[in-house]
Write an enzyme that holds these catalytic residues in place. Structure first.
Site, PDB file in Angstrom:
ATOM      1  N   CYS A  88      28.624   9.715  -4.193  1.00 41.34           N
ATOM      2  CA  CYS A  88      27.365   9.134  -3.725  1.00 41.34           C
ATOM      3  C   CYS A  88      27.668   7.704  -3.276  1.00 41.34           C
ATOM      4  CB  CYS A  88      26.283   9.186  -4.803  1.00 41.34           C
ATOM      5  SG  CYS A  88      26.747   8.440  -6.380  1.00 41.34           S
ATOM      6  N   THR A  89      26.662   6.910  -3.008  1.00 42.12           N
ATOM      7  CA  THR A  89      26.894   5.589  -2.425  1.00 42.12           C
ATOM      8  C   THR A  89      27.616   4.652  -3.382  1.00 42.12           C
ATOM      9  OG1 THR A  89      24.870   5.842  -1.118  1.00 42.12           O
ATOM     10  CG2 THR A  89      25.806   3.633  -1.277  1.00 42.12           C
TER      11      THR A  89
END
Length: 313
Positions: free
Chosen positions: A157-158
């Site tokens: 994810c980020t």
């Protein structure tokens, strides 16, 4: 998250690390080239930074054995290289022993992702249901009907937070071999660069989208510096007409009461006056068309303003 002049921001980081509870915390820094990414200080209590349907209080988040094994960016790259060397870049040919799971929202995938990662079928992380199908196998779930004992699940994810939370859900579901990208995509781009990554990185602030050159400019090609999609990377499509877009940056619908976040080519921006569909072009409250890298002010500013009922471009 916060933004400010480099000197003051780094001084805050040093002050934070003086607390033994945060002494080894991973601090990630990226430039805000057009002023503050967070122009206002906002303090708000939230029980949890990550929200899931049904809540997360029942999850064993404090038990390291229940979370996925974090992989440093260099190790993550080796894993991806091995996957693509054996199986090739096509999703259809991925080795059954590996699954690359993008634990973000669909609109984040639309402007950038790792090669071989399938697009999430949700536009809100709290609705993610990978690996949770009970009675039937769904085509949209890459973890459906997977060998939980012998399949390596690589999650990213980020910034790595959503992966930590979701990995505990998958662990409780019986998945044994779970791995996450330590520090998320932003940490990877800073340390490795855009190797195995295509496109830009969506961020949840006024910048909306950052090219890999923001994190590691010395290893980024000229095409990436110009924020252009290569001829072989046709994943970024206009939400309205389906044509390939060059600017990997979302915009909000000009209709104040819609506010949909979407990708759009410049022709459709002009034709629909910044709206996401023809119906929105006749809405009673239209914001002015924004061009280039501008972004609308906060929704409530327009909602609570004394402006006329219908705004014009």
């Amino acid at each position: 998250m916060h933004s400010g002049p480099s000197k003051e921001a780094l001084a805050y980081v040093e002050w934070l690390k003086e607390d033994e509870r945060f002494s080894d915390i991973l601090i990630q820094v990226s430039p805000a080239l057009n002023g503050h990414a967070f122009p206002k200080l906002k303090l708000r209590y939230k029980p949890s930074l990550v929200q899931m349907e049904g809540g997360i209080t029942h999850l064993p988040l404090l038990d390291p054995s229940m979370r996925a094994t974090p992989l440093a960016p260099s190790e993550w790259r080796k894993r991806l290289d091995a996957m693509n060397t054996i199986d090739g870049p096509s999703n259809e040919n991925l080795n059954i022993n590996y699954i690359l799971l993008d634990v973000r929202n669909g609109y984040e995938w639309d402007i950038g992702h790792f090669h071989g990662a399938q697009r999430p079928d949700v536009d809100c992380f709290r609705s993610t249901s990978f690996g949770q199908s009970q009675t039937e196998v769904t085509a949209s779930d890459p973890l459906a009907n997977v060998d939980k004992e012998n399949t390596d699940i690589l999650m990213y994810c980020t910034g790595g937070i959503r992966c930590d939370v979701y990995s505990t859900i998958l662990r409780k579901r019986g998945f044994k071999n779970l791995y996450t990208l330590e520090g998320g995509v932003s940490h990877y781009l800073k340390n490795v660069g855009p190797i195995e990554w295509v496109g830009n990185l969506f961020v949840f602030d006024s910048r909306l989208s950052l090219p890999p050159s923001t994190y590691k400019p010395e290893v980024v090609t000229e095409a990436t510096k110009n924020q252009q999609v290569s001829k072989n990377d046709t994943f970024a499509r206009c939400f309205i007409c389906g044509s390939q877009v060059r600017e990997l940056r979302h915009r909000n619908c000009a209709n104040l009461d819609c506010n949909l976040l979407f990708l759009c080519c410049m022709d459709c921006v002009k034709d629909l006056r910044g709206c996401c569909c023809t119906n929105c072009t006749t809405a009673p409250r239209l914001r002015p068309v924004l061009h280039g890298h501008q972004r609308y002010k906060k929704w409530h500013i327009y909602r609570d303003s004394e402006l006329p009922t219908k705004l014009t471009a």
